[in-house]
Motif scaffolding. Structure first.
Motif, PDB file in Angstrom:
ATOM      1  N   LEU A  59       0.827  -1.203   0.000  1.00  0.00           N
ATOM      2  CA  LEU A  59       0.000   0.000   0.000  1.00  0.00           C
ATOM      3  C   LEU A  59       0.866   1.260   0.000  1.00  0.00           C
ATOM      4  CD1 LEU A  59      -2.792  -1.044   2.545  1.00  0.00           C
ATOM      5  CD2 LEU A  59      -2.934  -0.961   0.052  1.00  0.00           C
ATOM      6  N   THR A  60       1.977   1.236   0.741  1.00  0.00           N
ATOM      7  CA  THR A  60       2.891   2.388   0.767  1.00  0.00           C
ATOM      8  C   THR A  60       3.497   2.622  -0.605  1.00  0.00           C
ATOM      9  OG1 THR A  60       3.408   1.936   3.098  1.00  0.00           O
ATOM     10  CG2 THR A  60       4.929   3.362   1.890  1.00  0.00           C
ATOM     11  N   ALA A  61       3.854   1.509  -1.280  1.00  0.00           N
ATOM     12  CA  ALA A  61       4.399   1.636  -2.636  1.00  0.00           C
ATOM     13  C   ALA A  61       3.355   2.226  -3.571  1.00  0.00           C
ATOM     14  CB  ALA A  61       4.869   0.275  -3.141  1.00  0.00           C
ATOM     15  N   ASP A  62       2.090   1.768  -3.421  1.00  0.00           N
ATOM     16  CA  ASP A  62       1.009   2.337  -4.227  1.00  0.00           C
ATOM     17  C   ASP A  62       0.870   3.827  -3.971  1.00  0.00           C
ATOM     18  OD1 ASP A  62       0.541  -0.180  -5.183  1.00  0.00           O
ATOM     19  OD2 ASP A  62      -1.198  -0.578  -3.885  1.00  0.00           O
ATOM     20  N   LEU A  63       0.996   4.196  -2.696  1.00  0.00           N
ATOM     21  CA  LEU A  63       0.871   5.604  -2.338  1.00  0.00           C
ATOM     22  C   LEU A  63       1.958   6.445  -3.001  1.00  0.00           C
ATOM     23  CD1 LEU A  63      -0.460   7.836  -0.660  1.00  0.00           C
ATOM     24  CD2 LEU A  63       1.028   7.159   1.254  1.00  0.00           C
ATOM     25  N   LYS A  64       3.206   5.961  -2.963  1.00  0.00           N
ATOM     26  CA  LYS A  64       4.318   6.684  -3.577  1.00  0.00           C
ATOM     27  C   LYS A  64       4.135   6.794  -5.085  1.00  0.00           C
ATOM     28  CE  LYS A  64       7.782   5.551  -0.067  1.00  0.00           C
ATOM     29  NZ  LYS A  64       9.086   4.881   0.205  1.00  0.00           N
ATOM     30  N   LEU A  65       3.705   5.665  -5.713  1.00  0.00           N
ATOM     31  CA  LEU A  65       3.470   5.698  -7.153  1.00  0.00           C
ATOM     32  C   LEU A  65       2.355   6.674  -7.498  1.00  0.00           C
ATOM     33  CD1 LEU A  65       3.777   1.920  -8.126  1.00  0.00           C
ATOM     34  CD2 LEU A  65       5.289   3.788  -8.806  1.00  0.00           C
ATOM     35  N   GLY A  66       1.312   6.662  -6.648  1.00  0.00           N
ATOM     36  CA  GLY A  66       0.217   7.595  -6.884  1.00  0.00           C
ATOM     37  C   GLY A  66       0.662   9.038  -6.775  1.00  0.00           C
ATOM     38  N   GLU A  67       1.473   9.326  -5.763  1.00  0.00           N
ATOM     39  CA  GLU A  67       1.977  10.696  -5.601  1.00  0.00           C
ATOM     40  C   GLU A  67       2.864  11.093  -6.770  1.00  0.00           C
ATOM     41  OE1 GLU A  67       3.883  10.427  -1.857  1.00  0.00           O
ATOM     42  OE2 GLU A  67       2.059  10.824  -0.677  1.00  0.00           O
ATOM     43  N   MET A  68       3.696  10.124  -7.235  1.00  0.00           N
ATOM     44  CA  MET A  68       4.533  10.395  -8.406  1.00  0.00           C
ATOM     45  C   MET A  68       3.673  10.666  -9.637  1.00  0.00           C
ATOM     46  SD  MET A  68       7.566   7.558  -7.939  1.00  0.00           S
ATOM     47  CE  MET A  68       8.175   7.893  -9.583  1.00  0.00           C
ATOM     48  N   SER A  69       2.603   9.877  -9.789  1.00  0.00           N
ATOM     49  CA  SER A  69       1.710  10.073 -10.932  1.00  0.00           C
ATOM     50  C   SER A  69       1.051  11.439 -10.871  1.00  0.00           C
ATOM     51  CB  SER A  69       0.654   8.966 -10.967  1.00  0.00           C
ATOM     52  OG  SER A  69       1.255   7.707 -11.146  1.00  0.00           O
ATOM     53  N   VAL A  70       0.601  11.841  -9.660  1.00  0.00           N
ATOM     54  CA  VAL A  70      -0.032  13.161  -9.505  1.00  0.00           C
ATOM     55  C   VAL A  70       0.947  14.266  -9.904  1.00  0.00           C
ATOM     56  CG1 VAL A  70      -0.916  14.805  -7.809  1.00  0.00           C
ATOM     57  CG2 VAL A  70      -1.680  12.430  -7.749  1.00  0.00           C
ATOM     58  N   GLN A  71       2.210  14.099  -9.449  1.00  0.00           N
ATOM     59  CA  GLN A  71       3.220  15.110  -9.772  1.00  0.00           C
ATOM     60  C   GLN A  71       3.472  15.172 -11.279  1.00  0.00           C
ATOM     61  OE1 GLN A  71       6.908  14.450  -7.780  1.00  0.00           O
ATOM     62  NE2 GLN A  71       7.867  16.326  -8.530  1.00  0.00           N
ATOM     63  N   MET A  72       3.580  13.965 -11.895  1.00  0.00           N
ATOM     64  CA  MET A  72       3.850  13.923 -13.330  1.00  0.00           C
ATOM     65  C   MET A  72       2.657  14.441 -14.133  1.00  0.00           C
ATOM     66  SD  MET A  72       5.936  10.323 -13.696  1.00  0.00           S
ATOM     67  CE  MET A  72       6.317  10.647 -15.409  1.00  0.00           C
ATOM     68  N   TYR A  73       1.422  14.129 -13.672  1.00  0.00           N
ATOM     69  CA  TYR A  73       0.230  14.651 -14.348  1.00  0.00           C
ATOM     70  C   TYR A  73       0.196  16.172 -14.232  1.00  0.00           C
ATOM     71  CZ  TYR A  73      -2.008  10.154 -15.285  1.00  0.00           C
ATOM     72  OH  TYR A  73      -2.322   8.924 -15.764  1.00  0.00           O
ATOM     73  N   GLY A  74       0.599  16.683 -13.062  1.00  0.00           N
ATOM     74  CA  GLY A  74       0.637  18.141 -12.884  1.00  0.00           C
ATOM     75  C   GLY A  74       1.612  18.797 -13.854  1.00  0.00           C
ATOM     76  N   GLN A  75       2.802  18.172 -13.978  1.00  0.00           N
ATOM     77  CA  GLN A  75       3.793  18.713 -14.900  1.00  0.00           C
ATOM     78  C   GLN A  75       3.292  18.644 -16.341  1.00  0.00           C
ATOM     79  OE1 GLN A  75       7.292  16.417 -14.129  1.00  0.00           O
ATOM     80  NE2 GLN A  75       7.726  17.413 -12.152  1.00  0.00           N
ATOM     81  N   GLN A  76       2.613  17.507 -16.651  1.00  0.00           N
ATOM     82  CA  GLN A  76       2.098  17.358 -18.011  1.00  0.00           C
ATOM     83  C   GLN A  76       1.012  18.403 -18.304  1.00  0.00           C
ATOM     84  OE1 GLN A  76      -0.125  13.822 -18.949  1.00  0.00           O
ATOM     85  NE2 GLN A  76       0.911  13.612 -20.930  1.00  0.00           N
ATOM     86  N   THR A  77       0.177  18.673 -17.283  1.00  0.00           N
ATOM     87  CA  THR A  77      -0.889  19.669 -17.452  1.00  0.00           C
ATOM     88  C   THR A  77      -0.302  21.057 -17.715  1.00  0.00           C
ATOM     89  OG1 THR A  77      -2.339  18.428 -15.992  1.00  0.00           O
ATOM     90  CG2 THR A  77      -2.894  20.731 -16.353  1.00  0.00           C
ATOM     91  N   GLU A  78       0.761  21.402 -16.959  1.00  0.00           N
ATOM     92  CA  GLU A  78       1.410  22.695 -17.178  1.00  0.00           C
ATOM     93  C   GLU A  78       1.998  22.778 -18.581  1.00  0.00           C
ATOM     94  OE1 GLU A  78       4.309  23.181 -14.168  1.00  0.00           O
ATOM     95  OE2 GLU A  78       2.856  23.374 -12.515  1.00  0.00           O
TER      96      GLU A  78
END
Length: 443
Positions: A59-78
């Motif tokens: 679950l912790t690994a999922d959380l980190k991957l999710g946070e990484m995805s959110v960050q990457m989606y944010g960068q992609q949106t910008e």
């Protein structure tokens, strides 16, 4: 009188010491039981810790991957906003192609698609099994012996209590019990039997191999009654545990069931064993002996099915136990084995020593030995299915005579036992009946 008083004083001291030792033993047994429960508890806790840590790690690994995805989606949106503000159609088209390919999505989906992920961890508690195990838990018993009583402490559990059976007399067919009852879908194959004096009522309990049942037969108010207990597998051997309890082997399962006889039958418990057993006998109130056909041995078990010892005697370099299909306990605590594979009767000590074999090696007179029992005088009775007979042997394994034969309507006999009134009970397969024989001077 002074000498007697002094003797009593000494006895008081010794008895206090003995009571102190017994108290220590009881506490020791209790501590051992608690230690085993603690060990089982710690095993469960260790297992829970292992799987919970693994689950939390996932679950912790999922959380980190999710946070990484959110960050990457944010960068992609910008980046998308910047490109949309530009006037370069080629940059917009390339961004469109990158989004279609799902480059960012793949980062978050790699671990999700892996196998072996824990979805949920639960603790499944079987209260019925635990309650049954606690009910069957025995630390021992307090036995009080009064003046004038026979000392039965540590005595073997005799399967028969007859002290009036006169095997020198002539047999008389006194009764025939039809063992086929309502609901039997198949022909009855009565394999083994025992007789219990339940509240003054002689109750015959037998294993019906072909219908997966244990049955009891008794007479009340001059009317014959029966009871049947359906089991999940074919029953084979039966042994008396107490005046109202028996144990039965299920030969196609690694199980021994205990049954209350009152005189109707009630299933008490199911004991799981590490082998499939055929013949069975009660050695003491806390131990059983059971025969394994696949492992060619006789095992000593406790009342929870735990393996204590295996007996595999050797004669002339060869194992002499082949098919231990029927067992019984002697008055001295030895084990009689009726072995159809070797066509012999074996007498073994609980330590595994061979007392005798009948007949001796190379001299076979038993064609198909089956049921076996021992009387309170030490005599041995064993059925020979192929010879349609019941053979009488002495306590030392010497042939006396065939006390029952085909002339006595004993056809294909299997189980045999003796009750406390000097009567011999025999299971026959043709027809499917129990025949009851008193002998002269024992009616």
């Amino acid at each position: 009188m002074e000498a007697k008083v002094d003797a009593v004083k000494v006895n008081v001291v010794s008895e206090k010491d003995r009571y102190a030792r017994m108290e220590h033993e009881i506490k020791s047994f209790g501590n051992n039981a608690r230690e085993k429960i603690t060990i089982m508890e710690n095993q469960l806790l260790d297992e829970l810790k292992e799987v919970s840590e693994k689950h939390i790690e996932q679950l912790t690994a999922d959380l980190k991957l999710g946070e990484m995805s959110v960050q990457m989606y944010g960068q992609q949106t910008e980046l998308i906003d910047q490109i949309l503000q530009s006037e370069c159609d080629m940059d917009v088209y390339e961004m469109y192609q990158g989004c279609e390919a799902g480059d960012v999505d793949a980062v978050g989906d790699v671990d999700v698609k892996k196998r072996g992920r824990i979805a949920r961890v639960m603790f499944r508690q079987n209260e019925e099994i635990m309650s049954r195990a606690l009910d069957n838990l025995q630390l021992g018993e307090i036995v009080v012996q009064y003046d004038g009583m026979l000392n039965l402490w540590a005595a073997p559990l005799s399967q028969d209590t007859s002290n009036v059976l006169d095997l020198k007399g002539a047999p008389l067919l006194q009764d025939t019990i039809n063992v086929k009852v309502a609901g039997d879908k198949n022909n009855v194959y009565p394999f083994d039997l025992t007789v219990l004096p339940v509240n003054g009522t002689d109750t015959v309990v037998l294993t019906d191999y072909n219908n997966n049942r244990v049955k009891s037969f008794y007479t009340r108010n001059k009317q014959r009654h029966h009871s049947k207990l359906q089991l999940g597998s074919r029953p084979w051997g039966i042994t008396r545990l107490t005046h109202y309890q028996v144990a039965v082997t299920l030969m196609h399962r690694r199980q021994i069931v205990t049954v209350e006889v009152n005189p109707d039958l009630v299933l008490l418990s199911t004991i799981t064993t590490h082998k499939q057993y055929w013949g069975i006998t009660s050695l003491t109130p806390s131990t059983l002996a059971a025969g394994s056909d696949s492992d060619k041995c006789v095992d000593i078990l406790d009342m929870r099915g735990n393996f204590l010892k295996s007996i595999k005697p050797i004669d002339s370099g060869k194992e002499i136990i082949h098919s231990p299909e029927f067992l019984c306990t002697t008055r001295t605590g030895n084990i009689f084995v009726s072995d159809s594979g070797s066509k012999r009767v074996l007498c073994l000590t609980a330590e595994g020593d061979v007392v005798f074999t009948y007949p001796t090696t190379g001299h076979t007179t038993l064609r198909s030995p089956c049921g076996i029992t021992s009387t309170s005088t030490g005599d041995i009775l064993v059925t020979d299915r192929s010879e349609h007979s019941v053979v009488h042997l002495t306590e030392s394994g010497q042939f006396v005579r065939n006390i029952l034969t085909e002339d006595d309507s004993v056809l294909y006999p299997h189980g045999v036992c003796v009750d406390g009134r000097g009567r011999v009970y025999v299971c026959t397969w043709y027809p499917d009946e129990i025949k009851v024989f008193p002998f002269s001077n024992s009616v």
